[in-house]
Design an enzyme around this catalytic site. Structure first.
Site, PDB file in Angstrom:
ATOM      1  N   GLU A 189       0.082   3.355   1.599  1.00 14.52           N
ATOM      2  CA  GLU A 189      -0.275   4.644   1.002  1.00 14.52           C
ATOM      3  C   GLU A 189      -1.763   5.135   1.093  1.00 14.52           C
ATOM      4  OE1 GLU A 189       0.566   5.430  -3.229  1.00 14.52           O
ATOM      5  OE2 GLU A 189       2.590   4.085  -3.253  1.00 14.52           O
ATOM      6  N   GLU A 213       2.615  -1.029  -6.645  1.00 20.48           N
ATOM      7  CA  GLU A 213       1.345  -1.003  -7.610  1.00 20.48           C
ATOM      8  C   GLU A 213       1.535  -1.767  -8.817  1.00 20.48           C
ATOM      9  OE1 GLU A 213       0.045   3.130  -8.166  1.00 20.48           O
ATOM     10  OE2 GLU A 213      -1.015   3.243  -5.997  1.00 20.48           O
TER      11      GLU A 213
HETATM   12  C1  BGP Z   1       0.181   6.259  -6.071  1.00 24.94           C
HETATM   13  C2  BGP Z   1       1.635   5.850  -6.231  1.00 24.94           C
HETATM   14  C3  BGP Z   1       2.652   7.059  -5.369  1.00 24.94           C
HETATM   15  C4  BGP Z   1       1.772   8.302  -5.317  1.00 24.94           C
HETATM   16  C5  BGP Z   1       0.327   8.237  -5.345  1.00 24.94           C
HETATM   17  C6  BGP Z   1      -0.330   9.308  -5.123  1.00 24.94           C
HETATM   18  O1  BGP Z   1      -0.411   5.596  -7.497  1.00 24.94           O
HETATM   19  O2  BGP Z   1       2.272   4.664  -6.080  1.00 24.94           O
HETATM   20  O3  BGP Z   1       3.801   7.096  -6.303  1.00 24.94           O
HETATM   21  O4  BGP Z   1       2.282   9.080  -6.617  1.00 24.94           O
HETATM   22  O5  BGP Z   1      -0.335   7.442  -6.245  1.00 24.94           O
HETATM   23  O6  BGP Z   1      -0.676   9.879  -6.634  1.00 24.94           O
HETATM   24  P1  BGP Z   1      -0.279  11.285  -7.062  1.00 24.94           P
HETATM   25  O7  BGP Z   1       0.948  11.348  -6.941  1.00 24.94           O
HETATM   26  O8  BGP Z   1      -0.426  11.116  -8.693  1.00 24.94           O
HETATM   27  O9  BGP Z   1      -0.967  12.289  -6.826  1.00 24.94           O
END
Ligand code: BGP
Length: 489
Positions: free
Chosen positions: A388, A194
């Site tokens: 993701e 990201e």
């Molecule tokens: C994205 C990240 C991941 C993961 C995901 C889910 O931004 O790349 O590392 O964390 O978000 O978000 P969160 O874990 O804040 O619920």
């Protein structure tokens, strides 16, 4: 002309995704140093609706305190879910679901504990050798993120993070160590997780602590420039070591739609979406797009570059584009007029009245994924990888270890249906790794209770619990999706 394709490709890479700092634990084992993620706490007293707003900006006092081994302050990410000691059991469960690939990251601080050492830490390198060997034992392809919000804390406090050009050298030294060590075990790499999320949290993305930067925009985009150069150099090293290897970039993709047909809303939406895609534009094309000058001028940013930067970037664009997709949100040019419609900090957008939201306020928009895939493929004409996609939710363990996460099955099924639609549209998408294939620590809230996995982990938000793994209802559902290559949805 490409023939009409109505199915997932035969060799489609189905799998799941995690990140070292959120899954491994063992934060100080076998020589590992402190990362920015290890010095990142959360305020559990915040109201639940603000849980997603917890990309807390650490102050230097807190960072100093976090480096004190006797530090009493609790840092949730230091626990992960102990994949470090459970990796064989966890990978066997991934294999039972039929994973073709597993997206993971290497913890920079296991390889270079402080980030500025000359030689890597052999114990850290050996750990990932064991993980990759275990994956290959089951025919699971590793898809590896070189840096996933877990840069060495020392590089943030001692050098000021990515604003400092020295970070390019430190990252290239680290990337060279892992790309050469694992050139025969890893075929798919990504440079940064990201890379466009620095606007949400410059601390975890760039090691930039806000209080030290009166002109934060300058710091962010100077840091991004250094990451672009570092990414291009890593891409060149990757291809020199193994021409068959594939290097990708990775962005957070949130589909943005105009809140109304007001031309101001339309323009605001186009501009905001473009600014999010600026980062993949640079990495996929290899140069700064035409709109950069106006965008940086409006932010009052003047980049400092080296003469060789332009050529390095132009000669080393990435091979594929990967992205995370969770949600969409609406954009209004006049949010102040929309009382109560503003989404949470992480989404940053306006609530779309046509969509439902998760318990953390993330608006659920499966059809937006089809739109995103078409937009990105039209833009880059390069293979795409969804690295993701997932639903963070509160799961309940019933009598007999029953966890009926039908809401997660619906979320994922609806999104996979839209991937298939995009494939019919002619999009070249070669893999899908659902986020948090096992329960892990949330990046934005630092809680395990925001659960994403097909596999439940008996662990609470303060790191307590047996760490026992329990299959949820979605475990067998996903196993069937993979076994039928997406034919049964
Ligand atoms: C994205 C990240 C991941 C993961 C995901 C889910 O931004 O790349 O590392 O964390 O978000 O978000 P969160 O874990 O804040 O619920």
């Amino acid at each position: 002309m490409k023939p009409l394709n109505t199915k997932f490709p035969k060799n489609f890479l189905w799998g799941g995704a995690t990140a070292a700092n959120q899954v491994e634990g063992a934060w100080d084992v076998d020589g590992k140093g402190l990362s920015v993620a290890d010095a990142y706490s959360f305020d559990e007293n915040l109201p639940k609706e603000r849980w997603s707003d917890q990309w807390l900006m650490m102050t230097y006092e807190q960072l100093e305190e976090a480096q004190n081994p006797a530090s009493k302050q609790y840092y949730p990410k230091r626990h992960g879910v102990d994949f470090y000691h459970h990796y064989k059991e966890d990978i066997a469960l991934f294999a039972e679901m039929g994973f073709k690939c597993y997206r993971m990251s290497i913890a920079w601080t296991r390889i270079f504990p402080k980030g500025d050492e000359l030689e890597p830490n052999e114990a850290g390198l050996a750990f990932y050798d064991r993980v990759f060997d275990e994956l290959h034992k089951y025919g699971i392809e590793p898809v590896v993120t070189i840096s996933h919000y877990e840069m060495p804390l020392h590089l943030a406090t001692e050098y000021g993070g990515w604003v400092n050009r020295k970070l390019v050298d430190f990252y290239v030294r680290y990337a060279t160590a892992v790309l050469s060590r694992y050139k025969d075990k890893v075929k798919y790499w990504m440079t940064f997780n990201e890379i466009n999320s620095l606007n949400h949290h410059p601390y975890t993305s760039l090691g930039v602590v806000e209080e030290n930067h009166p002109h934060l925009e300058q710091a962010k985009y100077q840091g991004a420039h250094h990451q672009f150069v570092a990414s291009a150099l890593a891409t060149r090293i990757c291809k020199d070591l193994n021409p068959a290897a594939q290097m990708g970039c990775m962005i957070s993709y949130q589909l943005l739609v105009p809140y109304s047909c007001d031309p101001d809303d339309v323009q605001a939406t186009v501009e905001k979406q473009r600014h999010a895609l600026f980062f993949s534009d640079v990495q996929a094309r290899g140069y700064y797009p035409a709109y950069t000058a106006r965008m940086l001028a409006e932010k009052n940013v003047v980049l400092e570059t080296q003469p060789e930067d332009e050529q390095v970037m132009r000669e080393n664009p990435v091979d594929y584009v990967s992205f995370s997709y969770y949600m969409s949100s609406a954009v209004s040019a006049h949010p102040e007029k929309l009382e109560g419609a503003v989404g949470n900090m992480l989404t940053g957008g306006i609530k779309n009245p046509y969509l439902s939201a998760s318990e953390w306020g993330w608006q659920v928009d499966p059809k937006g994924l089809r739109t995103a895939l078409n937009q990105l493929y039209d833009r880059y004409q390069k293979p795409l990888f969804i690295s993701e996609n997932g639903l963070g939710a509160i799961d309940t363990v019933q009598e007999g270890d029953i966890i009926e996460d039908d809401y997660r099955i619906s979320y994922l099924n609806d999104h996979i249906v839209q991937i298939k639609e995009a494939i019919k549209d002619g999009v070249d998408v070669f893999g899908y790794t659902s986020w948090g294939c096992i329960d892990i620590v949330s990046a934005s809230t630092s809680q395990v209770s925001k659960r994403y996995g097909f596999i439940y982990v008996d662990q609470d938000d303060m790191g307590g619990g047996s760490k026992r793994r329990i299959k949820k209802k979605s475990f067998d559902w996903y196993k069937n999706v993979i076994a039928t290559n997406g034919d049964q949805l």
